[in-house]
Design a protein around this motif. Structure first.
Motif, PDB file in Angstrom:
ATOM      1  N   PRO A 271       0.810  -1.218   0.000  1.00  0.00           N
ATOM      2  CA  PRO A 271       0.000   0.000   0.000  1.00  0.00           C
ATOM      3  C   PRO A 271       0.845   1.271   0.000  1.00  0.00           C
ATOM      4  O   PRO A 271       0.303   2.376  -0.047  1.00  0.00           O
ATOM      5  CB  PRO A 271      -0.799  -0.114   1.300  1.00  0.00           C
ATOM      6  CG  PRO A 271       0.059  -0.941   2.192  1.00  0.00           C
ATOM      7  CD  PRO A 271       0.778  -1.914   1.305  1.00  0.00           C
ATOM      8  N   GLY A 272       2.142   1.141   0.077  1.00  0.00           N
ATOM      9  CA  GLY A 272       3.063   2.263   0.139  1.00  0.00           C
ATOM     10  C   GLY A 272       4.293   1.855   0.914  1.00  0.00           C
ATOM     11  O   GLY A 272       4.649   0.676   0.964  1.00  0.00           O
ATOM     12  N   LEU A 273       4.938   2.819   1.540  1.00  0.00           N
ATOM     13  CA  LEU A 273       6.177   2.584   2.270  1.00  0.00           C
ATOM     14  C   LEU A 273       6.068   3.148   3.681  1.00  0.00           C
ATOM     15  O   LEU A 273       5.355   4.126   3.920  1.00  0.00           O
ATOM     16  CB  LEU A 273       7.359   3.262   1.563  1.00  0.00           C
ATOM     17  CG  LEU A 273       7.621   2.869   0.110  1.00  0.00           C
ATOM     18  CD1 LEU A 273       8.642   3.820  -0.522  1.00  0.00           C
ATOM     19  CD2 LEU A 273       8.120   1.429   0.022  1.00  0.00           C
ATOM     20  N   VAL A 274       6.786   2.525   4.609  1.00  0.00           N
ATOM     21  CA  VAL A 274       7.013   3.088   5.945  1.00  0.00           C
ATOM     22  C   VAL A 274       8.498   3.385   6.049  1.00  0.00           C
ATOM     23  O   VAL A 274       9.325   2.482   5.933  1.00  0.00           O
ATOM     24  CB  VAL A 274       6.599   2.105   7.060  1.00  0.00           C
ATOM     25  CG1 VAL A 274       6.925   2.701   8.435  1.00  0.00           C
ATOM     26  CG2 VAL A 274       5.127   1.761   6.967  1.00  0.00           C
ATOM     27  N   ASP A 275       8.842   4.650   6.239  1.00  0.00           N
ATOM     28  CA  ASP A 275      10.237   5.084   6.298  1.00  0.00           C
ATOM     29  C   ASP A 275      10.508   5.596   7.715  1.00  0.00           C
ATOM     30  O   ASP A 275      10.002   6.646   8.116  1.00  0.00           O
ATOM     31  CB  ASP A 275      10.483   6.188   5.268  1.00  0.00           C
ATOM     32  CG  ASP A 275      11.953   6.555   5.102  1.00  0.00           C
ATOM     33  OD1 ASP A 275      12.741   6.333   6.055  1.00  0.00           O
ATOM     34  OD2 ASP A 275      12.319   7.079   4.037  1.00  0.00           O
ATOM     35  N   VAL A 276      11.325   4.863   8.467  1.00  0.00           N
ATOM     36  CA  VAL A 276      11.528   5.201   9.886  1.00  0.00           C
ATOM     37  C   VAL A 276      12.660   6.187  10.116  1.00  0.00           C
ATOM     38  O   VAL A 276      12.947   6.534  11.259  1.00  0.00           O
ATOM     39  CB  VAL A 276      11.788   3.927  10.728  1.00  0.00           C
ATOM     40  CG1 VAL A 276      10.652   2.937  10.567  1.00  0.00           C
ATOM     41  CG2 VAL A 276      13.128   3.282  10.383  1.00  0.00           C
ATOM     42  N   HIS A 277      13.300   6.662   9.039  1.00  0.00           N
ATOM     43  CA  HIS A 277      14.455   7.536   9.224  1.00  0.00           C
ATOM     44  C   HIS A 277      14.417   8.677   8.216  1.00  0.00           C
ATOM     45  O   HIS A 277      15.100   8.670   7.194  1.00  0.00           O
ATOM     46  CB  HIS A 277      15.753   6.736   9.097  1.00  0.00           C
ATOM     47  CG  HIS A 277      16.963   7.428   9.618  1.00  0.00           C
ATOM     48  ND1 HIS A 277      17.909   6.804  10.413  1.00  0.00           N
ATOM     49  CD2 HIS A 277      17.413   8.701   9.468  1.00  0.00           C
ATOM     50  CE1 HIS A 277      18.875   7.653  10.706  1.00  0.00           C
ATOM     51  NE2 HIS A 277      18.588   8.825  10.142  1.00  0.00           N
ATOM     52  N   THR A 278      13.584   9.669   8.499  1.00  0.00           N
ATOM     53  CA  THR A 278      13.537  10.891   7.703  1.00  0.00           C
ATOM     54  C   THR A 278      13.677  12.078   8.641  1.00  0.00           C
ATOM     55  O   THR A 278      13.324  12.002   9.822  1.00  0.00           O
ATOM     56  CB  THR A 278      12.226  11.008   6.906  1.00  0.00           C
ATOM     57  OG1 THR A 278      11.128  11.129   7.811  1.00  0.00           O
ATOM     58  CG2 THR A 278      12.017   9.781   6.017  1.00  0.00           C
ATOM     59  N   HIS A 279      14.182  13.172   8.119  1.00  0.00           N
ATOM     60  CA  HIS A 279      14.497  14.327   8.965  1.00  0.00           C
ATOM     61  C   HIS A 279      13.574  15.506   8.681  1.00  0.00           C
ATOM     62  O   HIS A 279      13.574  16.058   7.578  1.00  0.00           O
ATOM     63  CB  HIS A 279      15.949  14.759   8.747  1.00  0.00           C
ATOM     64  CG  HIS A 279      16.944  13.784   9.254  1.00  0.00           C
ATOM     65  ND1 HIS A 279      17.234  13.629  10.599  1.00  0.00           N
ATOM     66  CD2 HIS A 279      17.720  12.878   8.609  1.00  0.00           C
ATOM     67  CE1 HIS A 279      18.148  12.680  10.749  1.00  0.00           C
ATOM     68  NE2 HIS A 279      18.454  12.206   9.553  1.00  0.00           N
TER      69      HIS A 279
ATOM     70  N   ARG B  82      13.187  -7.881  11.325  1.00  0.00           N
ATOM     71  CA  ARG B  82      13.661  -6.783  12.182  1.00  0.00           C
ATOM     72  C   ARG B  82      14.561  -5.798  11.439  1.00  0.00           C
ATOM     73  O   ARG B  82      15.359  -5.088  12.049  1.00  0.00           O
ATOM     74  CB  ARG B  82      14.357  -7.357  13.419  1.00  0.00           C
ATOM     75  CG  ARG B  82      13.329  -7.878  14.421  1.00  0.00           C
ATOM     76  CD  ARG B  82      13.917  -8.228  15.740  1.00  0.00           C
ATOM     77  NE  ARG B  82      14.547  -9.543  15.706  1.00  0.00           N
ATOM     78  CZ  ARG B  82      15.676  -9.835  16.309  1.00  0.00           C
ATOM     79  NH1 ARG B  82      16.326  -8.920  16.993  1.00  0.00           N
ATOM     80  NH2 ARG B  82      16.172 -11.050  16.236  1.00  0.00           N
ATOM     81  N   VAL B  83      14.404  -5.751  10.133  1.00  0.00           N
ATOM     82  CA  VAL B  83      15.072  -4.727   9.327  1.00  0.00           C
ATOM     83  C   VAL B  83      13.992  -3.781   8.819  1.00  0.00           C
ATOM     84  O   VAL B  83      12.953  -4.212   8.325  1.00  0.00           O
ATOM     85  CB  VAL B  83      15.848  -5.345   8.151  1.00  0.00           C
ATOM     86  CG1 VAL B  83      16.496  -4.261   7.300  1.00  0.00           C
ATOM     87  CG2 VAL B  83      16.905  -6.320   8.664  1.00  0.00           C
ATOM     88  N   LEU B  84      14.233  -2.485   8.970  1.00  0.00           N
ATOM     89  CA  LEU B  84      13.245  -1.458   8.644  1.00  0.00           C
ATOM     90  C   LEU B  84      13.795  -0.513   7.588  1.00  0.00           C
ATOM     91  O   LEU B  84      14.978  -0.159   7.611  1.00  0.00           O
ATOM     92  CB  LEU B  84      12.895  -0.646   9.892  1.00  0.00           C
ATOM     93  CG  LEU B  84      12.370  -1.430  11.100  1.00  0.00           C
ATOM     94  CD1 LEU B  84      12.466  -0.574  12.356  1.00  0.00           C
ATOM     95  CD2 LEU B  84      10.937  -1.859  10.871  1.00  0.00           C
ATOM     96  N   LEU B  85      12.928  -0.089   6.685  1.00  0.00           N
ATOM     97  CA  LEU B  85      13.331   0.892   5.691  1.00  0.00           C
ATOM     98  C   LEU B  85      13.635   2.223   6.355  1.00  0.00           C
ATOM     99  O   LEU B  85      12.837   2.753   7.130  1.00  0.00           O
ATOM    100  CB  LEU B  85      12.215   1.084   4.654  1.00  0.00           C
ATOM    101  CG  LEU B  85      12.455   2.192   3.622  1.00  0.00           C
ATOM    102  CD1 LEU B  85      13.650   1.868   2.741  1.00  0.00           C
ATOM    103  CD2 LEU B  85      11.200   2.427   2.792  1.00  0.00           C
ATOM    104  N   GLY B  86      14.800   2.770   6.049  1.00  0.00           N
ATOM    105  CA  GLY B  86      15.170   4.127   6.408  1.00  0.00           C
ATOM    106  C   GLY B  86      15.863   4.743   5.219  1.00  0.00           C
ATOM    107  O   GLY B  86      16.499   4.033   4.426  1.00  0.00           O
ATOM    108  N   SER B  87      15.770   6.057   5.073  1.00  0.00           N
ATOM    109  CA  SER B  87      16.336   6.691   3.878  1.00  0.00           C
ATOM    110  C   SER B  87      17.270   7.870   4.161  1.00  0.00           C
ATOM    111  O   SER B  87      18.158   8.148   3.360  1.00  0.00           O
ATOM    112  CB  SER B  87      15.203   7.176   2.971  1.00  0.00           C
ATOM    113  OG  SER B  87      14.511   8.259   3.577  1.00  0.00           O
TER     114      SER B  87
ATOM    115  N   ALA C 133       8.588  -7.119   3.755  1.00  0.00           N
ATOM    116  CA  ALA C 133       8.734  -6.986   5.207  1.00  0.00           C
ATOM    117  C   ALA C 133       9.493  -5.718   5.565  1.00  0.00           C
ATOM    118  O   ALA C 133       9.078  -4.954   6.450  1.00  0.00           O
ATOM    119  CB  ALA C 133       9.449  -8.212   5.775  1.00  0.00           C
ATOM    120  N   VAL C 134      10.598  -5.469   4.897  1.00  0.00           N
ATOM    121  CA  VAL C 134      11.444  -4.323   5.207  1.00  0.00           C
ATOM    122  C   VAL C 134      10.750  -3.005   4.876  1.00  0.00           C
ATOM    123  O   VAL C 134      10.807  -2.043   5.655  1.00  0.00           O
ATOM    124  CB  VAL C 134      12.782  -4.437   4.444  1.00  0.00           C
ATOM    125  CG1 VAL C 134      13.593  -3.144   4.543  1.00  0.00           C
ATOM    126  CG2 VAL C 134      13.592  -5.618   4.980  1.00  0.00           C
TER     127      VAL C 134
END
Length: 326
Positions: A50-58, A279-284, A312-313
């Motif tokens: 459905p899209g992306l979850v990005d846990v590391h944006t500023h 337990r790996v998460l998308l961050g950008s 998953a990521v």
């Protein structure tokens, strides 16, 4: 991750230190979609997400973020002497429009202090930002100083869903006794902490796996998200993730052409990465990246760990951690 302006982006394409993808919004600010949005949306649509979850944006107060950009441009000591343009340098409204056009359904406001007395003020700003930006996960921060336990508690009461800690920039020991009650409160609340604790791109006195390992020994239920996969000490941080079930890693800048030139991820560790796929998460690091946003996604894809791992990521792990309804 710190950086600076330069003449070339991380994937070898020309950049001028502003919008390295030829302008952020087609048709000008506030009009149209980002020039590179189609590449991003093709990626997650192919995976059936459905899209992306990005846990590391500023996202930060404007004057703070611009000082961060000035530091990057000046190649300050924490950049490791590496030049890179900030691809998504723009005003807040335009950056929000860009990340939403990418299909990022939930993102963070990774903000961090570099001195005492700053964290509580940043947290106050973050409350307002979260209220006017419902797709941003309410983010807070902390620093080892008197009063930290109080204002961490206040941030939790205000609805903070994730914390940011930057051991490199803050130049503090995460095991500082002043922080111990705060780590305990966060562990009890189950609120994740995204922490830059690896030694890339420039090591600090308290970076590396050792200092945070001491914290985890005292607070084994702390939901630690190791930023940048722990670059360059990848395998040491994989060790911690295998030892503590609440430790996670975010992909921020890892595996990209830019990062691979500086600190390549060891091929021998790929099987371990696959085994930690939950337990790996998308961050950008958006907006402070020296290449188009899609390059991070394609860098993950070329690891060859399969579509289930990518799903998953890029969505499932973050959605589960933050209870995000698609």
């Amino acid at each position: 991750m710190p950086g600076g302006s330069g003449r070339q982006t991380g994937d070898g394409t020309p950049g001028d230190g502003t919008a390295g993808v030829g302008g952020l919004l087609a048709g000008g600010p506030g009009d149209g979609v980002p020039a590179d949005a189609a590449d991003v949306t093709r990626f997650w649509r192919r995976l059936g997400l459905p899209g992306l979850v990005d846990v590391h944006t500023h996202f930060m107060p404007d004057r703070v973020l611009r000082k961060v950009w000035d530091y990057f441009d000046g190649l300050g000591p924490l950049t490791g002497g590496v030049e890179w343009p900030i691809t998504y340098r723009a005003d807040e409204d335009e950056r929000l429009a860009v990340i939403r056009a990418f299909g990022v359904r939930a993102f963070t406001a990774m903000l961090y202090p570099h001195k005492p007395g700053m964290a509580e003020w940043l947290n106050s700003w973050a409350v307002g930002f979260a209220r006017r930006t419902p797709d941003c996960l309410h983010t807070a921060t902390l620093f080892p100083e008197p009063g930290v336990e109080r204002y961490v508690g206040e941030a939790l009461d205000a609805g903070a869903r994730v914390f940011k800690a930057h051991v490199q920039v803050g130049a503090y020991d995460p095991g500082d006794p002043l922080l111990d009650p705060a780590w305990g409160a966060l562990a009890e609340a189950g609120v994740p902490v995204v922490m830059h604790c690896g030694s890339g791109p420039s090591p600090g006195k308290h970076t590396g796996p050792g200092p945070i390992a001491h914290v985890l020994a005292r607070h084994p239920r702390l939901r630690l998200v190791v930023a940048h996969m722990g670059m360059p000490e990848y395998e040491d941080f994989l060790d911690l993730a295998e030892r503590y079930e609440e430790v996670r890693l975010d992909t921020t800048m890892a595996f990209t052409d830019f990062a691979e030139r500086l600190a390549p991820f060891p091929d021998r560790a790929r099987d371990r990465l696959a085994g930690l796929g939950d337990r790996v998460l998308l961050g950008s690091d958006f907006p402070n990246i020296p290449y188009p946003y899609a390059h991070q996604l394609h860098a993950l894809e070329r690891l060859g760990l399969g579509d289930a791992w990518l799903r998953a990521v890029c969505w499932e792990n973050g959605a589960r951690l933050f209870a995000i309804d698609p």
